[in-house]
Motif scaffolding. Structure first.
Motif, mmCIF file in Angstrom:
data_model
loop_
_atom_site.group_PDB
_atom_site.id
_atom_site.type_symbol
_atom_site.label_atom_id
_atom_site.label_comp_id
_atom_site.label_asym_id
_atom_site.label_seq_id
_atom_site.Cartn_x
_atom_site.Cartn_y
_atom_site.Cartn_z
ATOM 1 N N PHE A 1 74.435 62.207 11.374
ATOM 2 C CA PHE A 1 74.608 60.874 12.134
ATOM 3 C C PHE A 1 75.184 59.673 10.666
ATOM 4 N N LYS A 2 76.277 59.325 10.824
ATOM 5 C CA LYS A 2 76.480 58.284 9.613
ATOM 6 C C LYS A 2 77.232 57.156 9.339
ATOM 7 N N ILE A 3 77.400 56.033 8.962
ATOM 8 C CA ILE A 3 77.686 54.464 9.343
ATOM 9 C C ILE A 3 78.638 54.916 8.302
ATOM 10 N N CYS A 4 80.156 53.976 8.997
ATOM 11 C CA CYS A 4 81.406 53.894 8.960
ATOM 12 C C CYS A 4 81.522 53.285 7.454
ATOM 13 N N PRO A 5 82.105 53.175 7.371
ATOM 14 C CA PRO A 5 82.409 52.937 5.478
ATOM 15 C C PRO A 5 83.492 51.492 6.009
ATOM 16 N N ALA A 6 83.878 50.885 6.711
ATOM 17 C CA ALA A 6 84.783 49.947 6.833
ATOM 18 C C ALA A 6 83.926 48.590 7.092
ATOM 19 N N GLU A 7 83.622 47.867 6.239
ATOM 20 C CA GLU A 7 82.877 46.691 5.646
ATOM 21 C C GLU A 7 83.086 45.724 7.175
ATOM 22 N N SER A 8 84.003 45.702 8.193
ATOM 23 C CA SER A 8 83.661 45.011 9.406
ATOM 24 C C SER A 8 83.294 45.930 10.506
ATOM 25 N N CYS A 9 83.008 46.755 10.297
ATOM 26 C CA CYS A 9 82.478 47.642 10.831
ATOM 27 C C CYS A 9 81.511 48.236 11.111
ATOM 28 N N LEU A 10 80.637 49.307 9.721
ATOM 29 C CA LEU A 10 79.526 48.948 9.642
ATOM 30 C C LEU A 10 79.246 50.062 10.748
ATOM 31 N N ARG A 11 79.495 50.655 12.221
ATOM 32 C CA ARG A 11 78.525 51.595 13.091
ATOM 33 C C ARG A 11 78.424 52.638 12.723
ATOM 34 N N ALA A 12 77.417 52.691 13.315
ATOM 35 C CA ALA A 12 76.678 54.308 13.067
ATOM 36 C C ALA A 12 77.538 55.280 14.586
ATOM 37 N N PHE A 13 77.687 56.718 13.672
ATOM 38 C CA PHE A 13 77.883 57.873 14.833
ATOM 39 C C PHE A 13 78.039 58.769 14.574
ATOM 40 N N PHE A 14 78.211 59.696 14.874
ATOM 41 C CA PHE A 14 77.893 60.981 14.962
ATOM 42 C C PHE A 14 79.030 62.251 14.590
ATOM 43 N N ASP A 15 78.465 62.523 13.527
ATOM 44 C CA ASP A 15 80.109 63.127 13.014
ATOM 45 C C ASP A 15 79.881 65.255 13.344
ATOM 46 N N ARG A 16 81.379 64.891 15.058
ATOM 47 C CA ARG A 16 81.452 66.337 15.687
ATOM 48 C C ARG A 16 82.428 67.145 14.708
ATOM 49 N N SER A 17 82.828 66.941 13.472
ATOM 50 C CA SER A 17 83.775 68.027 12.656
ATOM 51 C C SER A 17 82.864 69.212 12.581
ATOM 52 N N ARG A 18 83.857 70.257 12.312
ATOM 53 C CA ARG A 18 83.220 71.151 12.311
ATOM 54 C C ARG A 18 82.366 71.215 10.795
ATOM 55 N N ASN A 19 83.142 71.084 10.079
ATOM 56 C CA ASN A 19 82.815 71.076 8.343
ATOM 57 C C ASN A 19 81.962 69.764 7.680
ATOM 58 N N ARG A 20 81.597 68.701 8.807
ATOM 59 C CA ARG A 20 80.658 67.241 8.848
ATOM 60 C C ARG A 20 81.374 66.769 7.492
ATOM 61 N N SER A 21 83.258 66.693 7.870
ATOM 62 C CA SER A 21 83.541 65.609 6.746
ATOM 63 C C SER A 21 83.989 64.546 7.475
ATOM 64 N N ARG A 22 83.670 64.140 8.755
ATOM 65 C CA ARG A 22 84.314 62.885 8.710
ATOM 66 C C ARG A 22 83.712 61.175 8.008
ATOM 67 N N THR A 23 84.758 60.794 8.117
ATOM 68 C CA THR A 23 84.312 59.983 7.322
ATOM 69 C C THR A 23 84.687 58.267 8.101
ATOM 70 N N TRP A 24 85.629 58.163 8.997
ATOM 71 C CA TRP A 24 85.231 56.971 9.962
ATOM 72 C C TRP A 24 84.322 56.892 11.300
ATOM 73 N N CYS A 25 84.750 55.805 11.876
ATOM 74 C CA CYS A 25 83.658 56.021 13.474
ATOM 75 C C CYS A 25 84.749 56.215 14.492
ATOM 76 N N SER A 26 86.422 55.847 14.084
ATOM 77 C CA SER A 26 87.274 56.147 14.884
ATOM 78 C C SER A 26 88.824 56.003 13.758
ATOM 79 N N MET A 27 89.373 57.086 13.978
ATOM 80 C CA MET A 27 90.414 57.535 12.856
ATOM 81 C C MET A 27 91.560 56.537 13.685
ATOM 82 N N GLN A 28 91.947 55.941 14.622
ATOM 83 C CA GLN A 28 92.204 55.186 15.666
ATOM 84 C C GLN A 28 92.039 54.454 14.960
#
Length: 155
Positions: free
Chosen positions: A107-134
């Motif tokens: 579980f992580k918090i998106c670092p974008a100042e206008s977002c800060l949404r919590a998301f679940f990192d499903r990546s294999r190496n747990r390296s996802r940074t953003w709630c949505s890359m798009q």
């Protein structure tokens, strides 16, 4: 997992809404999920603050008061299940279960100042940074690119 994510994201910075701003909105949220009693809104706010701070949200302010609720283990169907009479207990029970299963770190918090949404990192190496890359990731990368381009134009 979905219950916990929904709870962590009861505040939406992009549209400026917070489910925990009023009792009616909180009761509707609880009712939509069939969680029983809505409980004490002050304790619910403190729990959200504590959970988001534990995930690294820098905007949650000072440490909240200690949050406690009753969570029981229900064995009525032959399988141990965490149960609670109120919504806060259900959320904290879900958080405890995920921590025991080793999923809390995902579980992580998106670092974008206008977002800060919590998301679940499903990546294999747990390296996802953003709630949505798009959305958030693309905006941040585009902003960084424009800044680099502007610096190159100056030099």
């Amino acid at each position: 997992m979905e219950l916990l994510l929904a709870f962590l994201n009861t505040r939406d910075l992009e549209i400026g809404a917070d489910v925990l701003d009023g009792t009616a909105a909180w009761r509707a949220w609880v009712s939509e999920r069939g969680l029983g009693d809505s409980g004490d809104l002050v304790a619910v706010r403190a729990a959200r603050t504590a959970l988001r701070r534990s995930l690294g949200d820098p905007h949650e302010g000072p440490d909240p008061a200690i949050v406690a609720t009753i969570v029981t283990v229900d064995l009525s169907h032959g399988v141990p299940v965490l149960a609670s009479a109120d919504a806060l207990g259900a959320v904290l029970g879900a958080a405890a279960r995920l921590a025991v299963l080793g999923s809390w770190e995902r579980f992580k918090i998106c670092p974008a100042e206008s977002c800060l949404r919590a998301f679940f990192d499903r990546s294999r190496n747990r390296s996802r940074t953003w709630c949505s890359m798009q959305l958030c990731g693309n905006r941040e990368k585009a902003r960084n690119w424009r800044e680099r381009r502007a610096l190159q134009a100056i030099t």
